[in-house]
Design an enzyme around this catalytic site. Structure first.
Site, PDB file in Angstrom:
ATOM      1  N   LYS A  81       0.826  -1.208   0.000  1.00 15.25           N
ATOM      2  CA  LYS A  81       0.000   0.000   0.000  1.00 15.25           C
ATOM      3  C   LYS A  81       0.863   1.262   0.000  1.00 15.25           C
ATOM      4  O   LYS A  81       0.494   2.263  -0.614  1.00 15.25           O
ATOM      5  CB  LYS A  81      -0.948   0.002   1.192  1.00 15.25           C
ATOM      6  CG  LYS A  81      -2.108  -0.963   0.990  1.00 15.25           C
ATOM      7  CD  LYS A  81      -2.984  -1.063   2.208  1.00 15.25           C
ATOM      8  CE  LYS A  81      -3.930  -2.232   2.098  1.00 15.25           C
ATOM      9  NZ  LYS A  81      -4.441  -2.647   3.407  1.00 15.25           N
TER      10      LYS A  81
ATOM     11  N   LYS B 137      -9.220 -13.156 -12.523  1.00 15.05           N
ATOM     12  CA  LYS B 137     -10.083 -12.975 -11.366  1.00 15.05           C
ATOM     13  C   LYS B 137     -11.068 -11.839 -11.596  1.00 15.05           C
ATOM     14  O   LYS B 137     -10.711 -10.804 -12.151  1.00 15.05           O
ATOM     15  CB  LYS B 137      -9.175 -12.627 -10.186  1.00 15.05           C
ATOM     16  CG  LYS B 137      -9.825 -12.741  -8.844  1.00 15.05           C
ATOM     17  CD  LYS B 137      -8.797 -12.515  -7.744  1.00 15.05           C
ATOM     18  CE  LYS B 137      -9.480 -11.895  -6.543  1.00 15.05           C
ATOM     19  NZ  LYS B 137      -8.648 -10.969  -5.808  1.00 15.05           N
TER      20      LYS B 137
ATOM     21  N   LYS C 107     -13.177  -5.754  -8.471  1.00 16.64           N
ATOM     22  CA  LYS C 107     -13.687  -4.409  -8.653  1.00 16.64           C
ATOM     23  C   LYS C 107     -12.660  -3.517  -9.367  1.00 16.64           C
ATOM     24  O   LYS C 107     -12.981  -2.795 -10.303  1.00 16.64           O
ATOM     25  CB  LYS C 107     -14.029  -3.824  -7.290  1.00 16.64           C
ATOM     26  CG  LYS C 107     -14.878  -2.618  -7.426  1.00 16.64           C
ATOM     27  CD  LYS C 107     -15.575  -2.256  -6.147  1.00 16.64           C
ATOM     28  CE  LYS C 107     -16.385  -1.013  -6.448  1.00 16.64           C
ATOM     29  NZ  LYS C 107     -17.520  -0.846  -5.617  1.00 16.64           N
TER      30      LYS C 107
END
Ligand code: TRP
Length: 329
Positions: free
Chosen positions: A111, A194, A197
């Protein structure tokens, strides 16, 4: 009965991958365990979401979960930020969690690379918050994907460390909830591995039949095999994989046969696939539409969920404060 704690990212509407990957198992899980389901809106603050979107996303997740079959009569379902005891436990735990171990967490490094302009302390202490989520109910089991295993391992370490430091046997060491069979993974419609979103290749449970037909129609195909019994390219295999989940054995066999005989008609296959997906999603979608507009009911579910969660959480906080030496006068 085991206490099971499920944390759900507050990222809005759920897609077919979420449904087959997690939701269906959650629905079964609530029959045999004391389940807590919560929407992790505090965790989402690490990326500084727009306040208007924050509520919208939490609402969508709640509506999708209820529509898919999470039952507030059987489980406790709540919004993380409605339970302030979690934040309190997070503060206490942080005193026994070290910079070094947080900085080398895989998710943190990832991140920090993704948002180099916003490497805040919340991002660093994300695993502590997740541990607090789990330890606040002293959960036995936590359903987690591969990407969350390290966080669960850290939770066990923090629990052990707390017990050792204060010389108590208070916190349990939670383990991953094992669903028993291979998890079903729904691939994307764009040939990728996969449905996700951020990949932008999703069929949402809330999509209308028209939208689903349009999305399936757009899925990547080619001019069909020219050699009998040839190996399918990934983007075709993906369509078959989805079919194996939503369609009948006859339908699947029919298209396998067509493929092997080089008589593929993708138009027909896509029409069938869309019909079978719609058969799965439309009852859920109908409930989503009703729930979305029933603010009264959503408020009641969230309030009662928070009450039950706080009952369990405040007991833990009372004990922890006592153990740590906060006695009061
Ligand atoms: N970190 C989890 C995810 O990204 C969400 C989560 C937050 C969670 N707290 C949790 C999951 C506690 C399980 C238990 O998916």
């Amino acid at each position: 009965m085991d206490i099971v704690l499920s944390g759900i990212r507050s990222t809005g509407n759920l897609h077919l991958g979420n449904y087959y990957g997690a939701l269906q198992n959650f629905i079964k899980m609530q029959e045999e365990n004391k389940c807590f389901f919560f929407i992790a809106d505090l965790h989402s603050l690490t990326t500084h979401p727009d306040p208007a979107m924050l509520h919208e996303n939490v609402k969508n997740v709640l509506v999708n979960y209820l529509a898919a079959g999470i039952d507030p009569e059987k489980s406790v379902i709540y919004v993380q930020s409605d339970v302030p005891e979690i934040s309190e436990l997070y503060l206490y735990l942080n005193m026994h969690v070290y910079m070094g171990e947080l900085a080398k967490t895989v998710s943190f490094k990832e991140k920090a690379r993704k948002q180099p302009e916003n490497v805040n302390a919340g991002l660093l202490t994300y695993p502590t918050l997740m541990a607090a989520d789990i330890m606040i109910h002293n959960a036995d089991k936590v359903p987690v994907g591969k990407d969350q295993e390290q966080h669960l391992e850290m939770t066990r370490r923090f629990a052990r460390r707390f017990n050792n430091f204060y010389n108590v046997e208070y916190f349990k060491e939670p383990v991953a909830y094992n669903f028993g069979q291979e998890l079903i993974k729904i691939p994307g419609l764009d040939g990728s591995g996969k449905m996700g979103k951020s990949e932008g290749n999703c069929i949402y449970l809330a999509d209308s039949p028209k939208e689903i037909e349009k999305k399936v129609k757009r899925a990547l195909t080619d001019s069909g095999p020219t050699e009998p019994n040839s190996v399918k390219p990934d983007y075709i295999e993906n369509l078959f994989t989805i079919m194996r989940v939503v369609s009948t054995d006859e339908v699947i066999a029919h298209y396998e046969e067509k493929w092997n005989a080089c008589e593929m008609r993708y138009g027909d296959m896509k029409k069938q696939l869309a019909t079978d997906i719609i058969a799965v999603t439309s009852p859920i979608r109908e409930r989503i539409i009703v729930l979305e507009n029933d603010t009264e009911y959503l408020r009641k579910v969230a309030r009662e969920g928070a009450e039950q969660a706080r009952e369990s959480a405040s007991k833990t906080i009372r004990d922890v404060r006592e153990i740590m030496g906060f006695k009061g006068f």
